[in-house]
Design a protein around this motif. Structure first.
Motif, PDB file in Angstrom:
ATOM      1  N   VAL A 197       0.879  -1.168   0.000  1.00  0.00           N
ATOM      2  CA  VAL A 197       0.000   0.000   0.000  1.00  0.00           C
ATOM      3  C   VAL A 197       0.915   1.216   0.000  1.00  0.00           C
ATOM      4  O   VAL A 197       1.644   1.464   0.957  1.00  0.00           O
ATOM      5  CB  VAL A 197      -0.919   0.010   1.240  1.00  0.00           C
ATOM      6  N   TYR A 222       1.565   5.210  -0.168  1.00  0.00           N
ATOM      7  CA  TYR A 222       0.923   6.499   0.100  1.00  0.00           C
ATOM      8  C   TYR A 222       1.303   7.497  -0.991  1.00  0.00           C
ATOM      9  O   TYR A 222       2.457   7.576  -1.401  1.00  0.00           O
ATOM     10  CB  TYR A 222       1.343   7.042   1.469  1.00  0.00           C
ATOM     11  N   GLU A 268      -7.573   3.518 -10.613  1.00  0.00           N
ATOM     12  CA  GLU A 268      -6.579   3.929  -9.623  1.00  0.00           C
ATOM     13  C   GLU A 268      -6.759   5.397  -9.219  1.00  0.00           C
ATOM     14  O   GLU A 268      -6.498   5.761  -8.072  1.00  0.00           O
ATOM     15  CB  GLU A 268      -5.171   3.663 -10.166  1.00  0.00           C
ATOM     16  N   MET A 318      -9.141   5.194  -6.575  1.00  0.00           N
ATOM     17  CA  MET A 318      -8.543   4.698  -5.325  1.00  0.00           C
ATOM     18  C   MET A 318      -7.800   5.799  -4.589  1.00  0.00           C
ATOM     19  O   MET A 318      -7.910   5.942  -3.372  1.00  0.00           O
ATOM     20  CB  MET A 318      -7.526   3.582  -5.630  1.00  0.00           C
ATOM     21  N   CYS A 370      -4.107   6.361  -1.398  1.00  0.00           N
ATOM     22  CA  CYS A 370      -3.165   5.237  -1.518  1.00  0.00           C
ATOM     23  C   CYS A 370      -3.429   4.427  -2.784  1.00  0.00           C
ATOM     24  O   CYS A 370      -4.505   4.498  -3.369  1.00  0.00           O
ATOM     25  CB  CYS A 370      -3.297   4.292  -0.325  1.00  0.00           C
ATOM     26  N   LEU A 371      -2.420   3.633  -3.149  1.00  0.00           N
ATOM     27  CA  LEU A 371      -2.523   2.705  -4.276  1.00  0.00           C
ATOM     28  C   LEU A 371      -1.885   1.388  -3.869  1.00  0.00           C
ATOM     29  O   LEU A 371      -0.979   1.368  -3.035  1.00  0.00           O
ATOM     30  CB  LEU A 371      -1.715   3.232  -5.460  1.00  0.00           C
ATOM     31  N   LEU A 372      -2.319   0.303  -4.497  1.00  0.00           N
ATOM     32  CA  LEU A 372      -1.644  -0.984  -4.304  1.00  0.00           C
ATOM     33  C   LEU A 372      -0.620  -1.137  -5.414  1.00  0.00           C
ATOM     34  O   LEU A 372      -0.969  -1.109  -6.598  1.00  0.00           O
ATOM     35  CB  LEU A 372      -2.677  -2.113  -4.358  1.00  0.00           C
ATOM     36  N   GLN A 373       0.626  -1.260  -5.048  1.00  0.00           N
ATOM     37  CA  GLN A 373       1.702  -1.310  -6.042  1.00  0.00           C
ATOM     38  C   GLN A 373       2.728  -2.371  -5.692  1.00  0.00           C
ATOM     39  O   GLN A 373       3.079  -2.537  -4.528  1.00  0.00           O
ATOM     40  CB  GLN A 373       2.433   0.042  -6.077  1.00  0.00           C
ATOM     41  N   ILE A 414     -10.124  -1.076  -4.417  1.00  0.00           N
ATOM     42  CA  ILE A 414     -10.634   0.054  -3.636  1.00  0.00           C
ATOM     43  C   ILE A 414     -11.369  -0.439  -2.383  1.00  0.00           C
ATOM     44  O   ILE A 414     -11.306   0.186  -1.330  1.00  0.00           O
ATOM     45  CB  ILE A 414     -11.510   0.979  -4.508  1.00  0.00           C
ATOM     46  N   LEU A 462      -8.619  -1.068   0.078  1.00  0.00           N
ATOM     47  CA  LEU A 462      -8.014   0.173   0.582  1.00  0.00           C
ATOM     48  C   LEU A 462      -8.951   0.895   1.551  1.00  0.00           C
ATOM     49  O   LEU A 462      -8.507   1.438   2.568  1.00  0.00           O
ATOM     50  CB  LEU A 462      -7.629   1.091  -0.586  1.00  0.00           C
TER      51      LEU A 462
END
Lengths: 466, 194
Positions: free
Chosen positions: A24, A26, A148, A151, A157-160, B176, B179
């Motif tokens: 996650v 930021y 994204e 999101m 935040c993003l999942l990367q 999402i 998150l």
């Protein structure tokens, strides 16, 4: 073991990591524009939630705007509706919008750095692949899709997953007539349009260090054209000098504190890269593309490759590309007739680009049958050009200075190149139809584009310098 | 997002490398403010001559009636260029759930996964084997077992997918949702870093 520049920034922004999964990440700064944001706002509204940190979002209208008569309503209905949706969405979610008519309006990747939003050590995203531009300041900056965008609006935040790391070192002195656009087109011609896919790319070496911020942005801008997740350059005095005093840059004590923090942002001597490439700057000549991906470029004195001489990556596509371009294998590119010249886009529309073109064309006239569009990257660039009298130089040369926007880079707004016509362009993509259905794009530096504007054909600018 | 487990289907082959998202959905069609309807202009400029719907380019696979199915098979470096998620929406809207290639561009891969479209990366050799099959051949893509099979010959290859993304796609979960569920962690992170 030491850390790379990328790792230093990445690790500081990890909120948590999912077991066997992505992290996650930021996000400090989120730029948005009219084309890739409406569906994200709809998503938020459907969930009944607001943008989490509106102060970290900056919006502008750039892709769809006309570049003439910006004071009039946008003629094309769908473009107008998209721009209106942005205005409405920003108002509802309390986001600062530099829309049409605002003194700060412009291409998102021009205004971010220009206003001091873009700073070293940040994570920066935008629903636009050329977000890599901001990496020139020593930031992790990358393009994202609309899901994204949603999101980041909802959670900041993003999942990367962490990309692999590549360093491209460019050392030595640049030849006369060779500028940063030529460096990046040269790198692309060597490693191809997929050569950096899966990597974060750090650009280093004495030739990179010697470049201005604007020239560095041109290089990082096109790291996506190599497939790179992002491109970045360690910040130094040149970086700090550029940022200092800008509208949203840190001030006073905060400035000193930030500068100390930023000074630690470099790859340690023993940092490890998954791949490292070395390039001798002296080998680079003015570059131009002949094909339909940005990796299909050659030095201007060279001939278009043949099926035998081309790299493996582009061999199967060569015939299709050249058929589209109306060009032939093994022939010289120099002397190719040009119909349009486009100087603009997030790659090359900053004041330095305009100054470079103006100082070259001063006292010269464009070729009779060529149309030349100069599109400043922002209202501020436009105002500066006028203040310096650059607009007069262009006018005398027969060039048209338009108003800020993405313009003919992407064939979306009113500025399109007609089918079959050749355009030498300072933008970033020569894909089929990119500048308009059937348009034929030759990517080059502002200097090489300006030379073609004067002669009407593809020209080695070095022959006109002195 | 619609879940995906196993897809058994015929396929449409576009044996061209470096297909960029400007081809998948040309920029002039990005003016929508919803995610629907982009299939109409899917590969628009490779399907029609001079943007004229009455002038179909007969040899382009999407125009050939013998090719159909939910699987698109394309040359390496598929989806390069612009980050436009409209490319993934167009693929989905055109009826595809799986894209097979020997290499995908990063942003496209994420966009596809975020919309329930599975990018299956195979070896160059396996990709060429698929291109050699006739138009009646079916492929089976099994996400749980991470395998792709050419049903007529039984040739099979394993493909990689991030375990987290796999779970999401098998169940139809969006990033999402995850998150939003860790909002407290995010706020704590913000407090610690400012």
């Amino acid at each position: 073991m030491g850390k790379t520049l990328f790792e230093k920034i990445w690790e500081k922004h990890i909120v948590k990591t999912i077991d066997n999964g992505p992290s996650v990440l930021y996000i400090d700064k989120h730029f948005i524009h009219e084309v890739t944001s409406p569906q994200a706002f709809t998503g938020l509204n459907n969930r009944g939630i607001k943008v989490l940190r509106p102060k970290q979002v900056v919006a502008t209208a750039d892709h769809n705007v006309p570049t003439l008569n910006q004071h009039l309503p946008i003629k094309e209905e769908l473009s107008r509706l998209q721009v209106e949706a942005l205005i409405k969405n920003c108002a509802e979610h309390d986001i600062e919008l530099y829309g049409l008519g605002h003194q700060y309006q412009g291409i998102v990747h021009v205004i971010g750095p220009e206003l001091g939003f873009t700073q070293p050590g940040m994570t920066i995203v935008c629903g636009d692949s050329h977000t890599s531009t901001h990496g020139a300041f020593g930031a992790i900056a990358f393009g994202i899709g609309t899901s994204e965008v949603e999101m980041v609006m909802a959670t900041q935040c993003l999942l990367q997953s962490k990309p692999k790391l590549m360093r491209i070192n460019v050392d030595g002195e640049l030849n006369k007539g060779v500028v940063s656009k030529d460096i990046v087109l040269y790198i692309l011609s060597k490693i191809t349009a997929s050569g950096a896919t899966g990597y974060a790319v750090e650009f280093a070496g004495s030739a990179i260090r010697s470049l201005s911020m604007e020239a560095r942005m041109t290089i990082c801008n096109m790291s996506i054209e190599m497939g790179g997740r992002c491109g970045l350059i360690a910040p130094d005095e040149t970086t700090f000098e550029y940022i200092k005093g800008r509208e949203f840059a840190p001030k006073g004590n905060d400035w000193e504190k930030k500068k100390t923090e930023w000074s630690a942002l470099f790859s340690d001597g023993d940092a490890k890269f998954d791949n490292e490439i070395f390039i001798n700057a002296a080998e680079i000549e003015p570059m131009i593309t002949y094909g339909t991906n940005p990796g299909m470029g050659i030095g201007i004195s060279n001939n278009i490759p043949t099926t035998e001489t081309i790299n493996d990556n582009d061999r199967s596509g060569l015939s299709k590309s050249l058929a589209y371009m109306g060009l032939e294998q093994g022939k010289a590119i120099k002397g190719q007739k040009i119909d349009y010249v486009f100087i603009g886009s997030c790659t090359n529309s900053r004041i330095e680009d305009l100054r470079m073109v103006a100082s070259f064309v001063k006292g010269k006239k464009k070729a009779a049958d060529v149309e030349v569009w100069i599109v400043p990257g922002s209202k501020q660039v436009e105002a500066q050009a006028i203040a310096e009298g650059i607009d007069k130089v262009f006018e005398e040369a027969g060039f048209i200075l338009r108003q800020p926007g993405c313009s003919a880079c992407l064939g979306m707004n009113e500025d399109k190149i007609p089918a079959g016509k050749y355009c030498i362009s300072t933008s970033n993509r020569n894909f089929e139809g990119r500048q308009g259905a059937g348009a034929r794009t030759l990517l080059a530096s502002p200097l090489t584009a300006a030379a073609a504007a004067i002669t009407g054909v593809v020209t080695d600018v070095r022959e006109l310098l002195n | 997002m619609k879940a995906l487990t196993t897809i058994k289907s015929r396929f449409v082959p576009i044996n061209i490398e470096n297909i960029d998202t400007d081809q998948i959905i040309p920029t002039r069609f990005l003016k929508g403010t919803t995610k629907d309807g982009f299939g109409k202009n899917f590969f628009r400029d490779w399907r029609y001559e001079n943007d004229d719907e009455s002038k179909t380019i007969a040899h382009f696979p999407l125009n050939m009636s013998q090719f159909n199915g939910e699987i698109l098979v394309a040359g390496k470096n598929f989806g390069c260029g612009s980050s436009r998620e409209h490319a993934a929406w167009a693929i989905l809207d055109a009826g595809f759930r799986v894209v097979v290639s020997s290499f995908f561009a990063d942003i496209f891969k994420n966009n596809a996964l975020n919309n329930g479209v599975l990018p299956v990366q195979v070896s160059d050799a396996f990709l060429q084997r698929i291109f050699l099959q006739d138009n009646n051949t079916e492929l089976t893509v099994d996400l749980e077992n991470q395998s792709i099979t050419i049903n007529s010959t039984g040739e099979q290859e394993h493909f990689e997918i991030n375990p987290y993304k796999k779970t999401c796609l098998l169940n139809g979960y969006d990033d999402i949702d995850y998150l939003l569920s860790i909002k407290e962690d995010i706020q704590q992170f913000e407090t610690l870093t400012t």
